[in-house]
Design a protein around this motif. Sequence first.
Motif, PDB file in Angstrom:
ATOM      1  N   UNK A 175      14.735  -7.612 -14.186  1.00  0.00           N
ATOM      2  CA  UNK A 175      13.550  -7.165 -13.466  1.00  0.00           C
ATOM      3  C   UNK A 175      13.812  -5.725 -13.042  1.00  0.00           C
ATOM      4  N   UNK A 176      12.795  -4.902 -13.121  1.00  0.00           N
ATOM      5  CA  UNK A 176      12.951  -3.486 -12.827  1.00  0.00           C
ATOM      6  C   UNK A 176      11.960  -3.035 -11.754  1.00  0.00           C
ATOM      7  N   UNK A 177      12.336  -1.990 -11.074  1.00  0.00           N
ATOM      8  CA  UNK A 177      11.420  -1.311 -10.157  1.00  0.00           C
ATOM      9  C   UNK A 177      11.539   0.175 -10.444  1.00  0.00           C
ATOM     10  N   UNK A 178      10.534   0.704 -11.119  1.00  0.00           N
ATOM     11  CA  UNK A 178      10.490   2.135 -11.388  1.00  0.00           C
ATOM     12  C   UNK A 178       9.856   2.815 -10.190  1.00  0.00           C
ATOM     13  N   UNK A 179      10.568   3.781  -9.622  1.00  0.00           N
ATOM     14  CA  UNK A 179      10.098   4.455  -8.418  1.00  0.00           C
ATOM     15  C   UNK A 179       9.943   5.936  -8.724  1.00  0.00           C
ATOM     16  N   UNK A 180       8.715   6.400  -8.612  1.00  0.00           N
ATOM     17  CA  UNK A 180       8.413   7.822  -8.878  1.00  0.00           C
ATOM     18  C   UNK A 180       7.907   8.493  -7.615  1.00  0.00           C
ATOM     19  N   UNK A 188       0.822  -1.215   0.000  1.00  0.00           N
ATOM     20  CA  UNK A 188       0.000   0.000   0.000  1.00  0.00           C
ATOM     21  C   UNK A 188       0.854   1.262   0.000  1.00  0.00           C
ATOM     22  N   UNK A 189       1.994   1.203   0.669  1.00  0.00           N
ATOM     23  CA  UNK A 189       2.827   2.397   0.801  1.00  0.00           C
ATOM     24  C   UNK A 189       3.409   2.881  -0.530  1.00  0.00           C
ATOM     25  N   UNK A 190       3.499   1.983  -1.510  1.00  0.00           N
ATOM     26  CA  UNK A 190       4.123   2.365  -2.782  1.00  0.00           C
ATOM     27  C   UNK A 190       3.148   2.317  -3.950  1.00  0.00           C
ATOM     28  N   UNK A 191       1.958   1.847  -3.703  1.00  0.00           N
ATOM     29  CA  UNK A 191       0.970   1.697  -4.777  1.00  0.00           C
ATOM     30  C   UNK A 191       0.712   3.042  -5.460  1.00  0.00           C
ATOM     31  N   UNK A 192       0.752   3.031  -6.774  1.00  0.00           N
ATOM     32  CA  UNK A 192       0.546   4.260  -7.533  1.00  0.00           C
ATOM     33  C   UNK A 192       1.817   5.042  -7.787  1.00  0.00           C
ATOM     34  N   UNK A 193       2.897   4.697  -7.097  1.00  0.00           N
ATOM     35  CA  UNK A 193       4.175   5.398  -7.280  1.00  0.00           C
ATOM     36  C   UNK A 193       5.248   4.477  -7.868  1.00  0.00           C
ATOM     37  N   UNK A 194       5.209   3.208  -7.531  1.00  0.00           N
ATOM     38  CA  UNK A 194       6.226   2.242  -7.986  1.00  0.00           C
ATOM     39  C   UNK A 194       5.600   1.299  -9.002  1.00  0.00           C
ATOM     40  N   UNK A 195       6.432   0.844  -9.937  1.00  0.00           N
ATOM     41  CA  UNK A 195       5.993  -0.128 -10.931  1.00  0.00           C
ATOM     42  C   UNK A 195       7.051  -1.205 -11.095  1.00  0.00           C
ATOM     43  N   UNK A 196       6.621  -2.459 -10.944  1.00  0.00           N
ATOM     44  CA  UNK A 196       7.513  -3.586 -11.158  1.00  0.00           C
ATOM     45  C   UNK A 196       7.294  -4.114 -12.566  1.00  0.00           C
ATOM     46  N   UNK A 197       8.377  -4.464 -13.241  1.00  0.00           N
ATOM     47  CA  UNK A 197       8.258  -5.012 -14.585  1.00  0.00           C
ATOM     48  C   UNK A 197       9.443  -5.921 -14.857  1.00  0.00           C
ATOM     49  N   UNK A 198       9.341  -6.673 -15.930  1.00  0.00           N
ATOM     50  CA  UNK A 198      10.424  -7.595 -16.248  1.00  0.00           C
ATOM     51  C   UNK A 198      10.605  -7.741 -17.737  1.00  0.00           C
ATOM     52  N   UNK A 199      11.807  -8.039 -18.117  1.00  0.00           N
ATOM     53  CA  UNK A 199      12.131  -8.352 -19.509  1.00  0.00           C
ATOM     54  C   UNK A 199      12.725  -9.754 -19.487  1.00  0.00           C
ATOM     55  N   UNK A 200      11.876 -10.747 -19.753  1.00  0.00           N
ATOM     56  CA  UNK A 200      12.325 -12.121 -19.631  1.00  0.00           C
ATOM     57  C   UNK A 200      13.405 -12.460 -20.644  1.00  0.00           C
ATOM     58  N   UNK A 201      13.362 -11.830 -21.802  1.00  0.00           N
ATOM     59  CA  UNK A 201      14.375 -12.105 -22.815  1.00  0.00           C
ATOM     60  C   UNK A 201      15.761 -11.689 -22.350  1.00  0.00           C
ATOM     61  N   UNK A 202      15.800 -10.633 -21.535  1.00  0.00           N
ATOM     62  CA  UNK A 202      17.079 -10.131 -21.023  1.00  0.00           C
ATOM     63  C   UNK A 202      17.359 -10.604 -19.604  1.00  0.00           C
TER      64      UNK A 202
END
Length: 124
Positions: free
Chosen positions: A78-83, A61-75
């Motif tokens: 895993x990423x964590x975009x923090x805004x 809940x503390x990061x919802x709407x500000x952080x985004x987790x994503x991944x590039x399986x080919x590479x």
Amino acid sequence: VQLQACGGGLVQTGGSLRLSCTVSGRTSSRYNMGWFRQAPGKEREFVAAFTWSGNSTYYADLVKGRFTISGDFAKNMVYLQMNNLKSEDTAVYYCAARRGSLALYETVDEYTYWGQGTLVTVSS
């Protein structure tokens, strides 16, 4: 499986950072990925996770709407975009992995593999 996290640093309040986690080793298997963080004097806490397929994500809940987790399986990344970072986001951030499933996992004990951590410092 080995995990290597990077991308941490010093940022001002309201700024952004993107953390990266490189997954190496038995990458032919599917893994559920997660990000956790640990502030000084506090326990490690869940930040975000996704299933091996990448189709489902879950956030604290503390990061919802500000952080985004994503991944590039080919590479194998895993990423964590923090805004819109806040001072309370200051912590060492860890990426974690476990054998893949369609469930989402948010506790430390549910993950098998851990990276070494990368420090994020948010200054006001």
